[in-house]
Design a protein around this motif. Structure first.
Motif, PDB file in Angstrom:
ATOM      1  N   THR A   1     -11.451  -0.103  -4.700  1.00  0.00           N
ATOM      2  CA  THR A   1     -11.654  -1.534  -4.909  1.00  0.00           C
ATOM      3  C   THR A   1     -13.138  -1.840  -4.729  1.00  0.00           C
ATOM      4  O   THR A   1     -13.723  -1.503  -3.693  1.00  0.00           O
ATOM      5  CB  THR A   1     -10.843  -2.382  -3.904  1.00  0.00           C
ATOM      6  OG1 THR A   1      -9.458  -2.055  -4.034  1.00  0.00           O
ATOM      7  CG2 THR A   1     -11.045  -3.859  -4.162  1.00  0.00           C
TER       8      THR A   1
ATOM      9  N   ASN B   1      -5.472  11.124  -5.643  1.00  0.00           N
ATOM     10  CA  ASN B   1      -4.683   9.998  -5.115  1.00  0.00           C
ATOM     11  C   ASN B   1      -5.576   8.950  -4.450  1.00  0.00           C
ATOM     12  O   ASN B   1      -5.331   8.526  -3.321  1.00  0.00           O
ATOM     13  CB  ASN B   1      -3.645  10.500  -4.107  1.00  0.00           C
ATOM     14  CG  ASN B   1      -2.708  11.528  -4.709  1.00  0.00           C
ATOM     15  OD1 ASN B   1      -2.283  11.401  -5.847  1.00  0.00           O
ATOM     16  ND2 ASN B   1      -2.400  12.570  -3.946  1.00  0.00           N
ATOM     17  N   CYS B   2      -6.630   8.553  -5.143  1.00  0.00           N
ATOM     18  CA  CYS B   2      -7.606   7.627  -4.571  1.00  0.00           C
ATOM     19  C   CYS B   2      -7.499   6.258  -5.238  1.00  0.00           C
ATOM     20  O   CYS B   2      -7.440   6.149  -6.471  1.00  0.00           O
ATOM     21  CB  CYS B   2      -9.014   8.191  -4.757  1.00  0.00           C
ATOM     22  SG  CYS B   2     -10.256   7.361  -3.755  1.00  0.00           S
ATOM     23  N   HIS B   3      -7.470   5.209  -4.419  1.00  0.00           N
ATOM     24  CA  HIS B   3      -7.423   3.829  -4.902  1.00  0.00           C
ATOM     25  C   HIS B   3      -8.745   3.164  -4.520  1.00  0.00           C
ATOM     26  O   HIS B   3      -9.083   3.089  -3.336  1.00  0.00           O
ATOM     27  CB  HIS B   3      -6.247   3.083  -4.279  1.00  0.00           C
ATOM     28  CG  HIS B   3      -4.931   3.792  -4.462  1.00  0.00           C
ATOM     29  ND1 HIS B   3      -4.103   3.557  -5.526  1.00  0.00           N
ATOM     30  CD2 HIS B   3      -4.324   4.753  -3.712  1.00  0.00           C
ATOM     31  CE1 HIS B   3      -3.030   4.315  -5.441  1.00  0.00           C
ATOM     32  NE2 HIS B   3      -3.139   5.058  -4.340  1.00  0.00           N
TER      33      HIS B   3
ATOM     34  N   TYR C   1       0.813  -1.210   0.000  1.00  0.00           N
ATOM     35  CA  TYR C   1       0.000   0.000   0.000  1.00  0.00           C
ATOM     36  C   TYR C   1       0.851   1.266   0.000  1.00  0.00           C
ATOM     37  O   TYR C   1       0.342   2.362   0.238  1.00  0.00           O
ATOM     38  CB  TYR C   1      -0.933   0.012   1.214  1.00  0.00           C
ATOM     39  CG  TYR C   1      -2.042  -1.016   1.139  1.00  0.00           C
ATOM     40  CD1 TYR C   1      -3.214  -0.748   0.432  1.00  0.00           C
ATOM     41  CD2 TYR C   1      -1.917  -2.253   1.757  1.00  0.00           C
ATOM     42  CE1 TYR C   1      -4.234  -1.688   0.345  1.00  0.00           C
ATOM     43  CE2 TYR C   1      -2.926  -3.197   1.678  1.00  0.00           C
ATOM     44  CZ  TYR C   1      -4.077  -2.913   0.971  1.00  0.00           C
ATOM     45  OH  TYR C   1      -5.086  -3.842   0.880  1.00  0.00           O
TER      46      TYR C   1
ATOM     47  N   LYS D   1     -12.330   8.921  -8.476  1.00  0.00           N
ATOM     48  CA  LYS D   1     -10.967   9.437  -8.603  1.00  0.00           C
ATOM     49  C   LYS D   1     -10.946  10.860  -9.150  1.00  0.00           C
ATOM     50  O   LYS D   1     -10.014  11.624  -8.870  1.00  0.00           O
ATOM     51  CB  LYS D   1     -10.143   8.519  -9.502  1.00  0.00           C
ATOM     52  CG  LYS D   1      -9.852   7.159  -8.881  1.00  0.00           C
ATOM     53  CD  LYS D   1      -9.106   6.253  -9.856  1.00  0.00           C
ATOM     54  CE  LYS D   1      -8.848   4.887  -9.245  1.00  0.00           C
ATOM     55  NZ  LYS D   1      -8.154   3.974 -10.191  1.00  0.00           N
TER      56      LYS D   1
ATOM     57  N   PHE E   1      -7.803   5.322   0.256  1.00  0.00           N
ATOM     58  CA  PHE E   1      -8.198   3.959  -0.107  1.00  0.00           C
ATOM     59  C   PHE E   1      -9.690   3.790   0.180  1.00  0.00           C
ATOM     60  O   PHE E   1     -10.164   4.095   1.278  1.00  0.00           O
ATOM     61  CB  PHE E   1      -7.380   2.936   0.677  1.00  0.00           C
ATOM     62  CG  PHE E   1      -5.902   2.990   0.367  1.00  0.00           C
ATOM     63  CD1 PHE E   1      -5.373   2.216  -0.661  1.00  0.00           C
ATOM     64  CD2 PHE E   1      -5.047   3.815   1.081  1.00  0.00           C
ATOM     65  CE1 PHE E   1      -4.020   2.264  -0.970  1.00  0.00           C
ATOM     66  CE2 PHE E   1      -3.693   3.881   0.788  1.00  0.00           C
ATOM     67  CZ  PHE E   1      -3.173   3.099  -0.238  1.00  0.00           C
TER      68      PHE E   1
ATOM     69  N   GLN F   1      -2.454   9.430   0.108  1.00  0.00           N
ATOM     70  CA  GLN F   1      -3.155   8.370  -0.608  1.00  0.00           C
ATOM     71  C   GLN F   1      -4.449   7.980   0.110  1.00  0.00           C
ATOM     72  O   GLN F   1      -4.446   7.731   1.319  1.00  0.00           O
ATOM     73  CB  GLN F   1      -2.263   7.134  -0.739  1.00  0.00           C
ATOM     74  CG  GLN F   1      -0.923   7.405  -1.410  1.00  0.00           C
ATOM     75  CD  GLN F   1      -1.073   7.874  -2.838  1.00  0.00           C
ATOM     76  OE1 GLN F   1      -1.807   7.286  -3.627  1.00  0.00           O
ATOM     77  NE2 GLN F   1      -0.366   8.941  -3.182  1.00  0.00           N
TER      78      GLN F   1
ATOM     79  N   GLU G   1     -15.204   3.972 -10.432  1.00  0.00           N
ATOM     80  CA  GLU G   1     -13.841   4.263  -9.985  1.00  0.00           C
ATOM     81  C   GLU G   1     -13.335   5.575 -10.576  1.00  0.00           C
ATOM     82  O   GLU G   1     -12.756   6.404  -9.870  1.00  0.00           O
ATOM     83  CB  GLU G   1     -12.907   3.112 -10.381  1.00  0.00           C
ATOM     84  CG  GLU G   1     -13.144   1.831  -9.604  1.00  0.00           C
ATOM     85  CD  GLU G   1     -12.291   0.685 -10.125  1.00  0.00           C
ATOM     86  OE1 GLU G   1     -11.358   0.951 -10.914  1.00  0.00           O
ATOM     87  OE2 GLU G   1     -12.558  -0.471  -9.756  1.00  0.00           O
TER      88      GLU G   1
END
Length: 316
Positions: A281, A277-279, A69, A272, A244, A242, A268
Motif C-alpha cells: 500500500t 505473497n506481498c501486499h 487481512y 511483489k 504487508f 502473507q 508494487e
C-alpha cells in the motif's frame, strides 16, 4: 499455487503415528526410561501435527468481512502450542527420570530396542526434509516449526541411542546412565519448546520484516522511482506467509494522478516480484508540502540502506 501445504502436515501425522508405534515398542521390550522419553516426545509430535493441520486449514482461508487481512496469523498459534506441548513432555520425562534414579533398573534387550529407535529416527529424518522443502515453497512457519521439531527428535534419538549403546558394554552398576540421558534429552526438549514459543510470540507481535527483505523493498522503490526518490513511514509485517508493506511516497506536486498511479503500480509489481505473497500500500504526498513530512520516520526517512544499517546494526 495448486499444491496445498496441508499435504505436508499429513506426512507428519503419518510419520508420527508410525514412529510412536516403533518407539513404544522399543520402550516395551527394553523398559528403558530413556526410550520412554523418546516415545513421549513422539506423542507430542502427533498432537502437534494434528493441531498444525487444524490451524493451517484456518490460515489458508481467504480474507472475509471480519478478517480483512486474512487468517494467516493462525499459523503462529500452531508453533506456540507445539512449544507448550514439548514443555509438557519434558516435565513427564524429568518425573520418570527421577523415579528411575530412585529405583535403578537395567534395561533389557537393548540391542533390539536401539535398532527400533534408529529405524524410527530414519522415518522422522526423511519426513522432516520433505517438510522443510514444503516450508520453503509455501513460506509457512507451521511447516517449518513441525519440521524443526522432527529434526530435533532425530538428533536427540541418535544421542539417546549412542548413550544407551554404552550400557551394552558396561556392568549393571552403570544403570544410572539411562535416567541421566533422559534428563539431558528433557533439557534439549525444553530449549526447543522455548524456541518455538519465542518465534510464535514474535510473529504475533507484528515484528518488521527481516533486514534483507527491507533492503529488497528499498531497492525496488529506488529502481522504479530513481536513486533520489523520497519515501518515509515504511511499515512492514508478516502474518503467516502473507507480507504487508506500506509507506509514504513523496513526489513533485506537478505529478499527475495518472503518473503517480503508474509509478506506484511499477513499485508494487517490483516488490511483489522479489517477495512472495506481498501486499503493498503506497500513500502519495507532494514533497513541496511541509505537511507531507509529519509521518514518523519508521524504516528511515527515504528508507536508505544507510538508515537500515543504523536501525539494525552492522551484522557483518
Amino acid at each position: 499455487m495448486s499444491e496445498s501445504p496441508r499435504k505436508y502436515i499429513l506426512y507428519s501425522i503419518a510419520a508420527s503415528v508410525l514412529t510412536m508405534i516403533l518407539k513404544s515398542w522399543a520402550w516395551y521390550v527394553t523398559d528403558s526410561v530413556g526410550l520412554l522419553s523418546d516415545a513421549l516426545e513422539t506423542l507430542v509430535n502427533l498432537s502437534a501435527a494434528l493441531f498444525a493441520f487444524a490451524t493451517l486449514t484456518l490460515a489458508l482461508k481467504p480474507a472475509d468481512e471480519n478478517h480483512a487481512y486474512g487468517h494467516g496469523k493462525a499459523e503462529y498459534f500452531s508453533s506456540g502450542a507445539e512449544g507448550m506441548l514439548i514443555l509438557v513432555a519434558a516435565v513427564g520425562i524429568v518425573y520418570a527420570s527421577i523415579e528411575r534414579f530412585m529405583s535403578p533398573s537395567v534395561p533389557q534387550n537393548l540391542g533390539l530396542g536401539l535398532g527400533i529407535a534408529l529405524l524410527s529416527s530414519a522415518v522422522n529424518y526423511g519426513t522432516a526434509r520433505i517438510m522443510l522443502k514444503g516450508a520453503k515453497i509455501h513460506d509457512s512457519i507451521t511447516l517449518e516449526a513441525d519440521a524443526r521439531h522432527l529434526l530435533t527428535d532425530v538428533w536427540t534419538s541418535i544421542g539417546l541411542v549412542a548413550g544407551l549403546g554404552i550400557m551394552l558394554f558396561t556392568p549393571d552398576s552403570w544403570a544410572f546412565i539411562d535416567p541421566l540421558i533422559a534428563m539431558v534429552m528433557a533439557a534439549n526438549i525444553v530449549f526447543t519448546g522455548f524456541s518455538l514459543i519465542r518465534k510464535s510470540y514474535s510473529g504475533l507481535m507484528d515484528n518488521t520484516l527481516p533486514r534483507d527483505e527491507l533492503v529488497l523493498i528499498d531497492s525496488a522503490i529506488r529502481g522504479c522511482g530513481g536513486e533520489n526518490v523520497l519515501y518515509h513511514g515504511l511499515r512492514t509485517r508478516k502474518a503467516g506467509s502473507q507480507r504487508f508493506v506500506d509507506f509514504h511516497l513523496l513526489l513533485s506536486g506537478e505529478t499527475t494522478i495518472y503518473e503517480s498511479h503508474k509509478l506506484c503500480n511499477e513499485i508494487e509489481d517490483c516488490i511483489k516480484s522479489d517477495l512472495n505473497n506481498c501486499h503493498v500500500t503506497i500513500h502519495v504526498e507532494p514533497k513541496e508540502d511541509d505537511a507531507s513530512y509529519d509521518c514518523e520516520e519508521t524504516g528511515g526517512l527515504c528508507g536508505s540502506v544507510i538508515r537500515l544499517n543504523e536501525q539494525f546494526g552492522d551484522e557483518e
